[in-house]
Design a protein around this motif. Structure first.
Motif, PDB file in Angstrom:
ATOM      1  N   LEU A  10       0.804  -1.206   0.000  1.00 44.22           N
ATOM      2  CA  LEU A  10       0.000   0.000   0.000  1.00 44.22           C
ATOM      3  C   LEU A  10       0.845   1.267   0.000  1.00 44.22           C
ATOM      4  O   LEU A  10       1.910   1.308   0.630  1.00 44.22           O
ATOM      5  CB  LEU A  10      -0.904   0.017   1.242  1.00 44.22           C
ATOM      6  N   ALA A  11       0.359   2.281  -0.678  1.00 43.57           N
ATOM      7  CA  ALA A  11       0.912   3.628  -0.537  1.00 43.57           C
ATOM      8  C   ALA A  11       0.291   4.231   0.712  1.00 43.57           C
ATOM      9  O   ALA A  11      -0.930   4.180   0.905  1.00 43.57           O
ATOM     10  CB  ALA A  11       0.568   4.466  -1.764  1.00 43.57           C
ATOM     11  N   VAL A  12       1.121   4.780   1.600  1.00 43.37           N
ATOM     12  CA  VAL A  12       0.620   5.292   2.876  1.00 43.37           C
ATOM     13  C   VAL A  12       1.168   6.695   3.137  1.00 43.37           C
ATOM     14  O   VAL A  12       2.285   7.036   2.728  1.00 43.37           O
ATOM     15  CB  VAL A  12       0.998   4.357   4.047  1.00 43.37           C
ATOM     16  N   ASP A  13       0.363   7.477   3.840  1.00 40.71           N
ATOM     17  CA  ASP A  13       0.749   8.830   4.220  1.00 40.71           C
ATOM     18  C   ASP A  13       0.774   8.940   5.740  1.00 40.71           C
ATOM     19  O   ASP A  13      -0.083   8.349   6.422  1.00 40.71           O
ATOM     20  CB  ASP A  13      -0.253   9.862   3.676  1.00 40.71           C
ATOM     21  N   PRO A  14       1.755   9.693   6.287  1.00 43.54           N
ATOM     22  CA  PRO A  14       1.805   9.874   7.747  1.00 43.54           C
ATOM     23  C   PRO A  14       0.667  10.761   8.239  1.00 43.54           C
ATOM     24  O   PRO A  14       0.308  11.749   7.599  1.00 43.54           O
ATOM     25  CB  PRO A  14       3.161  10.541   7.965  1.00 43.54           C
ATOM     26  N   GLN A  15       0.113  10.385   9.407  1.00 50.77           N
ATOM     27  CA  GLN A  15      -0.974  11.152   9.999  1.00 50.77           C
ATOM     28  C   GLN A  15      -0.598  11.702  11.377  1.00 50.77           C
ATOM     29  O   GLN A  15      -1.428  12.276  12.063  1.00 50.77           O
ATOM     30  CB  GLN A  15      -2.214  10.262  10.145  1.00 50.77           C
ATOM     31  N   GLY A  16       0.671  11.508  11.757  1.00 49.95           N
ATOM     32  CA  GLY A  16       1.117  11.953  13.074  1.00 49.95           C
ATOM     33  C   GLY A  16       0.874  10.892  14.119  1.00 49.95           C
ATOM     34  O   GLY A  16       0.072   9.970  13.949  1.00 49.95           O
ATOM     35  N   GLN A  17       1.603  10.994  15.245  1.00 50.37           N
ATOM     36  CA  GLN A  17       1.479  10.055  16.354  1.00 50.37           C
ATOM     37  C   GLN A  17       1.658   8.606  15.898  1.00 50.37           C
ATOM     38  O   GLN A  17       0.919   7.708  16.301  1.00 50.37           O
ATOM     39  CB  GLN A  17       0.132  10.230  17.065  1.00 50.37           C
ATOM     40  N   ASP A  18       2.666   8.406  15.036  1.00 53.93           N
ATOM     41  CA  ASP A  18       3.023   7.065  14.580  1.00 53.93           C
ATOM     42  C   ASP A  18       1.878   6.372  13.836  1.00 53.93           C
ATOM     43  O   ASP A  18       1.785   5.144  13.828  1.00 53.93           O
ATOM     44  CB  ASP A  18       3.484   6.208  15.765  1.00 53.93           C
ATOM     45  N   THR A  19       1.001   7.132  13.218  1.00 52.66           N
ATOM     46  CA  THR A  19      -0.122   6.563  12.465  1.00 52.66           C
ATOM     47  C   THR A  19       0.021   6.894  10.989  1.00 52.66           C
ATOM     48  O   THR A  19       0.374   8.014  10.626  1.00 52.66           O
ATOM     49  CB  THR A  19      -1.461   7.110  12.981  1.00 52.66           C
ATOM     50  N   TRP A  20      -0.267   5.901  10.161  1.00 54.49           N
ATOM     51  CA  TRP A  20      -0.209   6.064   8.716  1.00 54.49           C
ATOM     52  C   TRP A  20      -1.550   5.629   8.140  1.00 54.49           C
ATOM     53  O   TRP A  20      -2.183   4.708   8.654  1.00 54.49           O
ATOM     54  CB  TRP A  20       0.905   5.211   8.113  1.00 54.49           C
ATOM     55  N   VAL A  21      -1.981   6.274   7.078  1.00 55.55           N
ATOM     56  CA  VAL A  21      -3.244   5.930   6.444  1.00 55.55           C
ATOM     57  C   VAL A  21      -2.985   5.600   4.974  1.00 55.55           C
ATOM     58  O   VAL A  21      -2.145   6.230   4.320  1.00 55.55           O
ATOM     59  CB  VAL A  21      -4.268   7.084   6.581  1.00 55.55           C
ATOM     60  N   SER A  22      -3.680   4.587   4.492  1.00 54.42           N
ATOM     61  CA  SER A  22      -3.481   4.177   3.097  1.00 54.42           C
ATOM     62  C   SER A  22      -4.067   5.205   2.144  1.00 54.42           C
ATOM     63  O   SER A  22      -5.125   5.784   2.399  1.00 54.42           O
ATOM     64  CB  SER A  22      -4.134   2.807   2.859  1.00 54.42           C
ATOM     65  N   VAL A  23      -3.354   5.442   1.057  1.00 56.57           N
ATOM     66  CA  VAL A  23      -3.803   6.404   0.053  1.00 56.57           C
ATOM     67  C   VAL A  23      -5.042   5.850  -0.650  1.00 56.57           C
ATOM     68  O   VAL A  23      -5.039   4.725  -1.155  1.00 56.57           O
ATOM     69  CB  VAL A  23      -2.684   6.680  -0.975  1.00 56.57           C
ATOM     70  N   GLY A  24      -6.097   6.645  -0.671  1.00 62.95           N
ATOM     71  CA  GLY A  24      -7.315   6.219  -1.334  1.00 62.95           C
ATOM     72  C   GLY A  24      -8.117   5.208  -0.550  1.00 62.95           C
ATOM     73  O   GLY A  24      -9.094   4.655  -1.055  1.00 62.95           O
ATOM     74  N   GLY A  25      -7.692   4.917   0.685  1.00 64.10           N
ATOM     75  CA  GLY A  25      -8.419   3.951   1.510  1.00 64.10           C
ATOM     76  C   GLY A  25      -8.633   4.486   2.901  1.00 64.10           C
ATOM     77  O   GLY A  25      -8.264   5.624   3.216  1.00 64.10           O
ATOM     78  N   ALA A  26      -9.227   3.665   3.729  1.00 64.62           N
ATOM     79  CA  ALA A  26      -9.523   4.093   5.091  1.00 64.62           C
ATOM     80  C   ALA A  26      -8.675   3.380   6.124  1.00 64.62           C
ATOM     81  O   ALA A  26      -8.850   3.599   7.329  1.00 64.62           O
ATOM     82  CB  ALA A  26     -11.004   3.859   5.394  1.00 64.62           C
ATOM     83  N   GLY A  27      -7.760   2.513   5.659  1.00 62.79           N
ATOM     84  CA  GLY A  27      -6.962   1.737   6.598  1.00 62.79           C
ATOM     85  C   GLY A  27      -5.956   2.581   7.357  1.00 62.79           C
ATOM     86  O   GLY A  27      -5.287   3.444   6.785  1.00 62.79           O
ATOM     87  N   GLN A  28      -5.836   2.346   8.651  1.00 59.02           N
ATOM     88  CA  GLN A  28      -4.856   3.027   9.493  1.00 59.02           C
ATOM     89  C   GLN A  28      -3.859   2.002  10.022  1.00 59.02           C
ATOM     90  O   GLN A  28      -4.247   0.906  10.448  1.00 59.02           O
ATOM     91  CB  GLN A  28      -5.541   3.748  10.648  1.00 59.02           C
ATOM     92  N   TYR A  29      -2.584   2.392  10.001  1.00 57.51           N
ATOM     93  CA  TYR A  29      -1.516   1.463  10.327  1.00 57.51           C
ATOM     94  C   TYR A  29      -0.414   2.143  11.130  1.00 57.51           C
ATOM     95  O   TYR A  29      -0.352   3.366  11.219  1.00 57.51           O
ATOM     96  CB  TYR A  29      -0.886   0.901   9.039  1.00 57.51           C
TER      97      TYR A  29
END
Length: 353
Positions: A37-56
Motif C-alpha cells: 500500500l501507498a501510505v501517508d503519515p498522519q502523526g502520532q506514529d499513524t499512517w493511512v493508506s492512500v485512497g483507503g480508510a486503513g490506518q496502520y
C-alpha cells in the motif's frame, strides 16, 4: 509473487519496495490485504493508506532498523509485524557486517511468510503459541577455530536456525561447491527448513503419515546415521529417478523438506509468470502456454496437474534464456515421475490438510 502498483501514481512496484521510485510515496505491505500500500503519515506514529480508510503503524523493524517494509494495523497492540514477530534471535547488530546480512535474511524470510499466508498455512509466532514457529539468526563465533563454533542451519521443535553467513553470496557459493549442490539460495534454505516444521504440523500424528511413508520412505530410520552414511558414501545410483535432489535421498525427512521447498518454488514462480502474463509456446509444438486461463492463481489451484502443465514449459524457457546469456541453468532439476507424485502429495496435504 504478485505484482504491486503504487496507490498514488500507479507505478509498478517490487515486493521489497519501501517507497515508490516514481512519486516517492511511502509504501508498506499489509499482510491482511496481501497488498503493498501507498501510505501517508498522519502523526502520532499513524499512517493511512492512500485512497483507503486503513490506518496502520510501521513495523518496529521498519521504523527503527529499515529491515522490514510491513505494516501493523493501528488496532493491533504488537510493535512488530506478523513476519518479524517470528524472530526469536537476531544477530548482534553491533558487529558492522551483521547488519547487511540480517537485512538479506529478513527480505527472503518475508517471501516465505508471504507464501505461507497465501497458502493459508499456520505460522503463528512461537512466543504466542506453543506449536508456533520461530527463527534464530546466528553467527559463527570467530574466537573459536573448531567445527563446534559453527552455527548449523536446521530445524528443531519449531525453531528454525539460520547461519547468517548464508546471506553472504561468496560464502554461500563456497558452501555450494563444497556440498556439490547445483542450487543453493537463502530463500531455498527458508523453504526447506519450513518443510521440517510443517512435517510436524501437518504429517506427524495425522492420517497423512501412512501415504507420506509410502512415497517418501521410513521416517523412523535413524536420522543421524542416515546423514553420516549420505556424507560418507554419497547418494544411491540413479537417485534422480526417485528424488528431487541428491540430499533428498539421505532420509525421508530430508526428502519431504526438499520436495516441500520445491513446491513453494513452483507456486511462487508460477504466480510471478501469471502476474506478468507470460506465455510459452514453442514454435514446433502445441500450445503449452503459461497461465492460459487469466484466472489461474497457482496458490489457489486445486488441481495439481494444472500446476505441472504450466511449470514444465516455463522452466524449459527459463533454462534456455539463461543459457543464451551464458549462465548455467536457472532450474537445474529433472522431475521424474515419482518426484511428481511426491509433489502432488504435498499439494494435497497443503490444500486438504
Amino acid at each position: 509473487m504478485k505484482l504491486f502498483y503504487c496507490g498514488r501514481c500507479a507505478n509498478l512496484l517490487y515486493f521489497e519496495n519501501s517507497c515508490c521510485t516514481s512519486c516517492g510515496t511511502a509504501l508498506g505491505f499489509d499482510p491482511g490485504a496481501m497488498d503493498l500500500l501507498a501510505v501517508d503519515p498522519q502523526g502520532q506514529d499513524t499512517w493511512v493508506s492512500v485512497g483507503g480508510a486503513g490506518q496502520y503503524r510501521l513495523c518496529a523493524n521498519y521504523k527503527n532498523q529499515g529491515a522490514c517494509n510491513w505494516l501493523v494495523p493501528a488496532s493491533d497492540d504488537h510493535d512488530y509485524c506478523v513476519a518479524c514477530r517470528l524472530n526469536r534471535t537476531i544477530p548482534d547488530l553491533g558487529v558492522t557486517s551483521h547488519y547487511g546480512l540480517w537485512h538479506r535474511l529478513e527480505k527472503e524470510k518475508r517471501r516465505l511468510v508471504y507464501a505461507l499466508l497465501r497458502l493459508g498455512l499456520p505460522c503463528a509466532p512461537r512466543q504466542e503459541e506453543q506449536a508456533g514457529l520461530a527463527f534464530d539468526f546466528l553467527a559463527d563465533q570467530p574466537a573459536r577455530f573448531d567445527e563446534r563454533s559453527r552455527v548449523l542451519t536446521g530445524h528443531a521443535q519449531g525453531v528454525i536456525t539460520l547461519n547468517i553467513a548464508e546471506a553472504d553470496p561468496v560464502e554461500r557459493e563456497r558452501m555450494r561447491g563444497q556440498m556439490v549442490e547445483p542450487y543453493r539460495t537463502v530463500l531455498g534454505h527458508f523453504r526447506h527448513e519450513s518443510g521440517h516444521y510443517y512435517w510436524d504440523q501437518l504429517v506427524r500424528n495425522s492420517t497423512w503419515l501412512a501415504p507420506v511413508r509410502d512415497l517418501f520412505g521410513d521416517d523412523t530410520r535413524d536420522y543421524r546415521q542416515a546423514l553420516d552414511q549420505h556424507y560418507q558414501q554419497g547418494p544411491p545410483a540413479q537417485w534422480q529417478n526417485d528424488y528431487i535432489s541428491a540430499y533428498a535421498s539421505s532420509h525421508a525427512w530430508e526428502d519431504w523438506a526438499e520436495t516441500w521447498a520445491h513446491y513453494l518454488h513452483m507456486v511462487d514462480t508460477l504466480e510471478t509468470a501469471w502476474q506478468f502474463g507470460l506465455r510459452v509456446q514453442a514454435r514446433h509444438e502445441a500450445d503449452v502456454s503459461v497461465a492460459a486461463d487469466p484466472d489461474f492463481d497457482p496458490y489457489q489451484a486445486t488441481c495439481f496437474d494444472e500446476l505441472i502443465k504450466h511449470w514444465l514449459p516455463l522452466t524449459l524457457a527459463l533454462n534456455s534464456l539463461n543459457r543464451s546469456m551464458g549462465h548455467d541453468f536457472a532450474y537445474p532439476f529433472v522431475l521424474a515421475d515419482r518426484v511428481v507424485e511426491k509433489l502432488r502429495l504435498v499439494h494435497r496435504i497443503i490444500h486438504n490438510g
